[in-house]
Design a protein around this motif. Structure first.
Motif, PDB file in Angstrom:
ATOM      1  N   LYS A   1       4.255   3.118   8.115  1.00  0.00           N
ATOM      2  CA  LYS A   1       3.340   1.843   8.949  1.00  0.00           C
ATOM      3  C   LYS A   1       2.798   2.614   9.801  1.00  0.00           C
ATOM      4  O   LYS A   1       1.298   1.936  10.288  1.00  0.00           O
ATOM      5  CB  LYS A   1       4.208   1.285   9.269  1.00  0.00           C
ATOM      6  CG  LYS A   1       4.756   0.465   8.281  1.00  0.00           C
ATOM      7  CD  LYS A   1       5.537  -0.580   8.332  1.00  0.00           C
ATOM      8  CE  LYS A   1       6.039  -1.759   6.760  1.00  0.00           C
ATOM      9  NZ  LYS A   1       7.114  -2.488   7.239  1.00  0.00           N
ATOM     10  N   SER A   2       3.043   3.109  11.173  1.00  0.00           N
ATOM     11  CA  SER A   2       2.534   2.905  12.127  1.00  0.00           C
ATOM     12  C   SER A   2       1.255   3.955  12.586  1.00  0.00           C
ATOM     13  O   SER A   2       0.404   4.149  12.693  1.00  0.00           O
ATOM     14  CB  SER A   2       3.459   3.692  13.472  1.00  0.00           C
ATOM     15  OG  SER A   2       3.046   4.584  14.669  1.00  0.00           O
ATOM     16  N   ILE A   3       1.201   4.999  11.336  1.00  0.00           N
ATOM     17  CA  ILE A   3       0.318   6.462  11.068  1.00  0.00           C
ATOM     18  C   ILE A   3      -0.716   5.202   9.807  1.00  0.00           C
ATOM     19  O   ILE A   3      -2.103   4.943  10.448  1.00  0.00           O
ATOM     20  CB  ILE A   3       0.945   7.233  10.075  1.00  0.00           C
ATOM     21  CG1 ILE A   3       1.286   7.974  10.460  1.00  0.00           C
ATOM     22  CG2 ILE A   3      -0.650   8.211   9.608  1.00  0.00           C
ATOM     23  CD1 ILE A   3       2.535   8.754  10.471  1.00  0.00           C
ATOM     24  N   ILE A   4      -0.824   5.102   9.217  1.00  0.00           N
ATOM     25  CA  ILE A   4      -1.703   3.751   8.699  1.00  0.00           C
ATOM     26  C   ILE A   4      -2.168   2.742   9.087  1.00  0.00           C
ATOM     27  O   ILE A   4      -3.854   2.566   9.238  1.00  0.00           O
ATOM     28  CB  ILE A   4      -0.798   3.119   7.458  1.00  0.00           C
ATOM     29  CG1 ILE A   4      -0.531   3.941   6.497  1.00  0.00           C
ATOM     30  CG2 ILE A   4      -1.671   2.022   6.795  1.00  0.00           C
ATOM     31  CD1 ILE A   4       0.127   2.964   5.159  1.00  0.00           C
ATOM     32  N   GLN A   5      -1.695   2.143  10.077  1.00  0.00           N
ATOM     33  CA  GLN A   5      -2.318   1.320  11.643  1.00  0.00           C
ATOM     34  C   GLN A   5      -2.769   2.511  12.110  1.00  0.00           C
ATOM     35  O   GLN A   5      -4.188   1.969  12.785  1.00  0.00           O
ATOM     36  CB  GLN A   5      -1.131   0.657  12.295  1.00  0.00           C
ATOM     37  CG  GLN A   5      -0.881  -0.539  11.544  1.00  0.00           C
ATOM     38  CD  GLN A   5       0.287  -1.546  11.814  1.00  0.00           C
ATOM     39  OE1 GLN A   5       1.250  -0.545  13.190  1.00  0.00           O
ATOM     40  NE2 GLN A   5       0.739  -2.305  11.412  1.00  0.00           N
ATOM     41  N   HIS A   6      -2.862   2.574  12.847  1.00  0.00           N
ATOM     42  CA  HIS A   6      -3.819   3.722  13.981  1.00  0.00           C
ATOM     43  C   HIS A   6      -5.175   4.355  12.752  1.00  0.00           C
ATOM     44  O   HIS A   6      -5.997   4.877  13.701  1.00  0.00           O
ATOM     45  CB  HIS A   6      -2.882   5.470  13.966  1.00  0.00           C
ATOM     46  CG  HIS A   6      -3.493   6.135  14.996  1.00  0.00           C
ATOM     47  ND1 HIS A   6      -3.992   5.654  16.284  1.00  0.00           N
ATOM     48  CD2 HIS A   6      -3.714   7.164  14.843  1.00  0.00           C
ATOM     49  CE1 HIS A   6      -4.923   7.041  16.780  1.00  0.00           C
ATOM     50  NE2 HIS A   6      -4.695   7.872  15.763  1.00  0.00           N
ATOM     51  N   LEU A   7      -4.457   4.918  11.383  1.00  0.00           N
ATOM     52  CA  LEU A   7      -5.456   5.096  11.131  1.00  0.00           C
ATOM     53  C   LEU A   7      -6.584   4.493  10.737  1.00  0.00           C
ATOM     54  O   LEU A   7      -7.634   4.356  10.725  1.00  0.00           O
ATOM     55  CB  LEU A   7      -5.634   5.812   9.512  1.00  0.00           C
ATOM     56  CG  LEU A   7      -5.052   7.437   9.732  1.00  0.00           C
ATOM     57  CD1 LEU A   7      -3.965   8.304   8.841  1.00  0.00           C
ATOM     58  CD2 LEU A   7      -5.583   8.152  10.212  1.00  0.00           C
ATOM     59  N   GLU A   8      -6.334   2.822  10.818  1.00  0.00           N
ATOM     60  CA  GLU A   8      -7.294   1.829  10.265  1.00  0.00           C
ATOM     61  C   GLU A   8      -8.057   1.758  11.367  1.00  0.00           C
ATOM     62  O   GLU A   8      -9.330   1.294  11.190  1.00  0.00           O
ATOM     63  CB  GLU A   8      -5.984   0.731   9.246  1.00  0.00           C
ATOM     64  CG  GLU A   8      -5.666   0.585   8.045  1.00  0.00           C
ATOM     65  CD  GLU A   8      -4.656  -0.320   7.374  1.00  0.00           C
ATOM     66  OE1 GLU A   8      -4.277  -1.314   8.808  1.00  0.00           O
ATOM     67  OE2 GLU A   8      -4.714  -0.150   6.551  1.00  0.00           O
ATOM     68  N   HIS A   9      -6.977   1.089  12.050  1.00  0.00           N
ATOM     69  CA  HIS A   9      -7.737   1.598  12.937  1.00  0.00           C
ATOM     70  C   HIS A   9      -9.113   2.676  13.770  1.00  0.00           C
ATOM     71  O   HIS A   9      -9.874   1.994  14.281  1.00  0.00           O
ATOM     72  CB  HIS A   9      -7.296   1.608  14.749  1.00  0.00           C
ATOM     73  CG  HIS A   9      -6.315  -0.736  14.539  1.00  0.00           C
ATOM     74  ND1 HIS A   9      -4.580   0.033  14.918  1.00  0.00           N
ATOM     75  CD2 HIS A   9      -6.418  -1.256  15.222  1.00  0.00           C
ATOM     76  CE1 HIS A   9      -4.430  -1.448  14.496  1.00  0.00           C
ATOM     77  NE2 HIS A   9      -5.582  -2.344  14.985  1.00  0.00           N
ATOM     78  N   TYR A  10      -8.831   3.512  13.307  1.00  0.00           N
ATOM     79  CA  TYR A  10      -9.598   4.643  13.381  1.00  0.00           C
ATOM     80  C   TYR A  10     -10.954   4.715  12.793  1.00  0.00           C
ATOM     81  O   TYR A  10     -11.664   4.838  12.927  1.00  0.00           O
ATOM     82  CB  TYR A  10      -8.949   5.832  13.223  1.00  0.00           C
ATOM     83  CG  TYR A  10     -10.236   7.109  13.723  1.00  0.00           C
ATOM     84  CD1 TYR A  10      -9.929   7.939  14.727  1.00  0.00           C
ATOM     85  CD2 TYR A  10     -10.574   7.815  12.386  1.00  0.00           C
ATOM     86  CE1 TYR A  10     -10.796   8.714  15.339  1.00  0.00           C
ATOM     87  CE2 TYR A  10     -10.744   8.757  12.747  1.00  0.00           C
ATOM     88  CZ  TYR A  10     -11.407   9.628  13.915  1.00  0.00           C
ATOM     89  OH  TYR A  10     -12.588  10.890  14.230  1.00  0.00           O
ATOM     90  N   ILE A  11     -10.611   4.408  11.301  1.00  0.00           N
ATOM     91  CA  ILE A  11     -11.672   4.269  10.813  1.00  0.00           C
ATOM     92  C   ILE A  11     -12.588   3.328  11.110  1.00  0.00           C
ATOM     93  O   ILE A  11     -14.023   2.984  10.725  1.00  0.00           O
ATOM     94  CB  ILE A  11     -11.664   4.194   9.004  1.00  0.00           C
ATOM     95  CG1 ILE A  11     -10.732   5.475   8.699  1.00  0.00           C
ATOM     96  CG2 ILE A  11     -11.873   4.100   8.442  1.00  0.00           C
ATOM     97  CD1 ILE A  11     -10.140   5.521   7.291  1.00  0.00           C
ATOM     98  N   THR A  12     -12.132   1.805  10.693  1.00  0.00           N
ATOM     99  CA  THR A  12     -12.737   0.443  11.804  1.00  0.00           C
ATOM    100  C   THR A  12     -13.388   0.266  13.099  1.00  0.00           C
ATOM    101  O   THR A  12     -14.097  -0.738  13.175  1.00  0.00           O
ATOM    102  CB  THR A  12     -11.896  -0.681  11.407  1.00  0.00           C
ATOM    103  OG1 THR A  12     -10.880  -0.865  11.986  1.00  0.00           O
ATOM    104  CG2 THR A  12     -11.205  -0.612  10.089  1.00  0.00           C
ATOM    105  N   GLY A  13     -13.194   1.361  14.156  1.00  0.00           N
ATOM    106  CA  GLY A  13     -13.396   1.211  15.647  1.00  0.00           C
ATOM    107  C   GLY A  13     -12.345   0.024  16.491  1.00  0.00           C
ATOM    108  O   GLY A  13     -13.004   0.250  17.340  1.00  0.00           O
ATOM    109  N   ALA A  14     -11.829  -0.375  15.387  1.00  0.00           N
ATOM    110  CA  ALA A  14     -10.527  -1.535  16.021  1.00  0.00           C
ATOM    111  C   ALA A  14     -10.367  -1.602  17.252  1.00  0.00           C
ATOM    112  O   ALA A  14      -9.951   0.233  17.607  1.00  0.00           O
ATOM    113  CB  ALA A  14     -10.200  -2.005  15.309  1.00  0.00           C
TER     114      ALA A  14
END
Length: 145
Positions: free
Chosen positions: A131-144
């Motif tokens: 879950k933590s990895i997915i959240q990190h990747l989502e933030h990276y991809i979206t620039g959040a």
């Protein structure tokens, strides 16, 4: 990858145990009371075995023994595989899968029992890590931020 110490820091270091001279019935009562699937067997302050629901089913029920008349020492698993706080979760998964057991006592460098982890603890840790990895990747991809 995470280590056993990471699980113990979240779960806690409580170890539920009984002596090898108690009856199986007493051990099952204790397991029910604590809502756990296994107990460490301790004699004179040292781990001498482990007793799990699997031991109960395979070594007591299928052999027609009585839980009120049988001592834990007759059914416990004596050659217990252990891990240390520095063992990786990946190594624990391999051990549990290869040896087909669900509980791993944790010992320190002096061979003192410091905790117990279960397959549920390992799975929970892996899910949280993913879950933590997915959240990190989502933030990276979206620039959040």
């Amino acid at each position: 990858m995470a280590k056993v110490r990471d699980i113990l820091e979240v779960k806690g270091y409580a170890v539920y145990s009984v002596e090898p001279t108690v009856t199986v019935y007493h051990a099952i009562e204790r397991m029910c009371e604590k809502n756990i699937g296994g107990l460490v067997i301790v004699e004179n302050g040292k781990m001498v075995g482990i007793f799990t629901e699997r031991d109960y089913a395979r070594k007591l029920i299928l052999k027609g023994k009585s839980s009120k008349d049988t001592l834990i020492r007759e059914l416990m698993t004596e050659n217990v595989v252990t891990v240390t706080p520095e063992t990786t979760i990946e190594e624990c998964m391999w051990l549990m899968s290869d040896k087909k057991f669900r509980h791993l006592p944790v010992v320190n460098e002096y061979d003192d029992l410091v905790g117990v982890i279960s397959i549920s603890d390992v799975v929970r840790n892996i899910i949280n890590e993913q879950k933590s990895i997915i959240q990190h990747l989502e933030h990276y991809i979206t620039g959040a931020q």
